[in-house]
Scaffold this active site. Sequence first.
Site, PDB file in Angstrom:
ATOM      1  N   SER A  53      -2.464  -7.832   3.349  1.00 14.55           N
ATOM      2  CA  SER A  53      -2.713  -7.682   4.791  1.00 14.55           C
ATOM      3  C   SER A  53      -3.080  -9.043   5.382  1.00 14.55           C
ATOM      4  O   SER A  53      -2.648  -9.402   6.480  1.00 14.55           O
ATOM      5  CB  SER A  53      -3.866  -6.713   5.036  1.00 14.55           C
ATOM      6  OG  SER A  53      -3.587  -5.462   4.476  1.00 14.55           O
ATOM      7  N   LYS A  74     -17.232  -7.048   7.896  1.00 17.96           N
ATOM      8  CA  LYS A  74     -15.969  -7.769   8.113  1.00 17.96           C
ATOM      9  C   LYS A  74     -15.597  -7.684   9.586  1.00 17.96           C
ATOM     10  O   LYS A  74     -16.072  -6.809  10.303  1.00 17.96           O
ATOM     11  CB  LYS A  74     -14.855  -7.128   7.289  1.00 17.96           C
ATOM     12  CG  LYS A  74     -14.860  -7.537   5.826  1.00 17.96           C
ATOM     13  CD  LYS A  74     -13.537  -7.114   5.189  1.00 17.96           C
ATOM     14  CE  LYS A  74     -13.518  -7.306   3.684  1.00 17.96           C
ATOM     15  NZ  LYS A  74     -12.297  -6.770   3.082  1.00 17.96           N
ATOM     16  N   ARG A 118      -1.806  -6.551  -8.039  1.00 20.53           N
ATOM     17  CA  ARG A 118      -0.578  -7.312  -7.794  1.00 20.53           C
ATOM     18  C   ARG A 118      -0.391  -8.366  -8.865  1.00 20.53           C
ATOM     19  O   ARG A 118       0.654  -8.497  -9.472  1.00 20.53           O
ATOM     20  CB  ARG A 118      -0.624  -7.962  -6.414  1.00 20.53           C
ATOM     21  CG  ARG A 118      -0.508  -6.976  -5.276  1.00 20.53           C
ATOM     22  CD  ARG A 118      -0.948  -7.576  -3.981  1.00 20.53           C
ATOM     23  NE  ARG A 118      -2.364  -7.972  -4.066  1.00 20.53           N
ATOM     24  CZ  ARG A 118      -3.108  -8.305  -3.039  1.00 20.53           C
ATOM     25  NH1 ARG A 118      -2.586  -8.348  -1.832  1.00 20.53           N
ATOM     26  NH2 ARG A 118      -4.373  -8.640  -3.191  1.00 20.53           N
ATOM     27  N   HIS A 120       0.841  -1.209   0.000  1.00 20.73           N
ATOM     28  CA  HIS A 120       0.000   0.000   0.000  1.00 20.73           C
ATOM     29  C   HIS A 120       0.872   1.255   0.000  1.00 20.73           C
ATOM     30  O   HIS A 120       0.618   2.216  -0.725  1.00 20.73           O
ATOM     31  CB  HIS A 120      -0.890   0.050   1.251  1.00 20.73           C
ATOM     32  CG  HIS A 120      -1.887  -1.061   1.386  1.00 20.73           C
ATOM     33  ND1 HIS A 120      -1.960  -1.862   2.506  1.00 20.73           N
ATOM     34  CD2 HIS A 120      -2.867  -1.499   0.564  1.00 20.73           C
ATOM     35  CE1 HIS A 120      -2.935  -2.728   2.367  1.00 20.73           C
ATOM     36  NE2 HIS A 120      -3.504  -2.542   1.193  1.00 20.73           N
TER      37      HIS A 120
HETATM   38  O1  PNS Z   1      -8.971  -3.296   0.530  1.00 26.29           O
HETATM   39  P1  PNS Z   1     -10.240  -3.884  -0.012  1.00 26.29           P
HETATM   40  O2  PNS Z   1     -10.985  -4.594   1.095  1.00 26.29           O
HETATM   41  O3  PNS Z   1     -10.012  -4.742  -1.216  1.00 26.29           O
HETATM   42  O4  PNS Z   1     -11.151  -2.631  -0.474  1.00 26.29           O
HETATM   43  C1  PNS Z   1     -12.434  -2.821  -0.997  1.00 26.29           C
HETATM   44  C2  PNS Z   1     -13.171  -1.477  -1.197  1.00 26.29           C
HETATM   45  C3  PNS Z   1     -13.179  -0.657   0.077  1.00 26.29           C
HETATM   46  C4  PNS Z   1     -12.489  -0.682  -2.289  1.00 26.29           C
HETATM   47  C5  PNS Z   1     -14.630  -1.805  -1.651  1.00 26.29           C
HETATM   48  O5  PNS Z   1     -15.171  -2.762  -0.794  1.00 26.29           O
HETATM   49  C6  PNS Z   1     -15.551  -0.597  -1.696  1.00 26.29           C
HETATM   50  O6  PNS Z   1     -15.362   0.300  -2.466  1.00 26.29           O
HETATM   51  N1  PNS Z   1     -16.578  -0.592  -0.820  1.00 26.29           N
HETATM   52  C7  PNS Z   1     -17.518   0.501  -0.714  1.00 26.29           C
HETATM   53  C8  PNS Z   1     -18.930   0.083  -1.117  1.00 26.29           C
HETATM   54  C9  PNS Z   1     -19.178   0.292  -2.588  1.00 26.29           C
HETATM   55  O7  PNS Z   1     -19.035   1.380  -3.121  1.00 26.29           O
HETATM   56  N2  PNS Z   1     -19.545  -0.796  -3.286  1.00 26.29           N
HETATM   57  C10 PNS Z   1     -19.835  -0.802  -4.694  1.00 26.29           C
HETATM   58  C11 PNS Z   1     -18.569  -0.653  -5.519  1.00 26.29           C
HETATM   59  S1  PNS Z   1     -18.242  -2.004  -6.506  1.00 26.29           S
END
Ligand code: PNS
Length: 166
Positions: free
Chosen positions: A133, A46, A95, A22
């Site tokens: 992570s 989560k 990645r 990150h």
């Molecule tokens: O680090 P992560 O857990 O892969 O991040 C995921 C994240 C936060 C980018 C994703 O879950 C997100 O954007 N959540 C917000 C809800 C949302 O907007 N959902 C629809 C988008 S597809």
Amino acid sequence: MPSHNPLVAVYPGSFDPITNGHLDLIQRCAPLVDKLVVSVLRNAHKHPLFTLEERVAMLRSVASPFPNVEVDCFDGLLVDYARQKQAKLLLRGIRAISDYEYELQMALMNRRLAPEIETMFMMAGEAYSFISSKLVKEVIGLGGNISGLVPPSVEEKLKQRFLGRE
Ligand code: PNS
């Protein structure tokens, strides 16, 4: 001097906790934009290892050398949050090919919801492309060495959490 709207990018994620992967992305994106908002998802579903406040504090300490990086948190739709922040870009790291499908789905959904916002992918540095992570937590939980995978301050927090060490 030509005036332009500041270019704001949002880098969303769980950051449970921030890894050197990150950090590499933050380091490489910050010089390209006027402001980079690293934002932690407040996710009720989560079960994170670190609380939202802890994750934000770790990010703030690691991002402090970058004057144009702001650390924040959000809930609800990412695109609604990005609009509030007047961001034109969403930053995500890729990645390996295995990340691609999920990222493509999210990028296309976000584009459908907010066509004016672009998702920008950056490839993780090759030294970091195996770090997540989740694996970092698994390795330290099983007694393995995580040095070099996360920033030193985060390594300390993980040791305290898993090994009860100061
Ligand atoms: O680090 P992560 O857990 O892969 O991040 C995921 C994240 C936060 C980018 C994703 O879950 C997100 O954007 N959540 C917000 C809800 C949302 O907007 N959902 C629809 C988008 S597809």
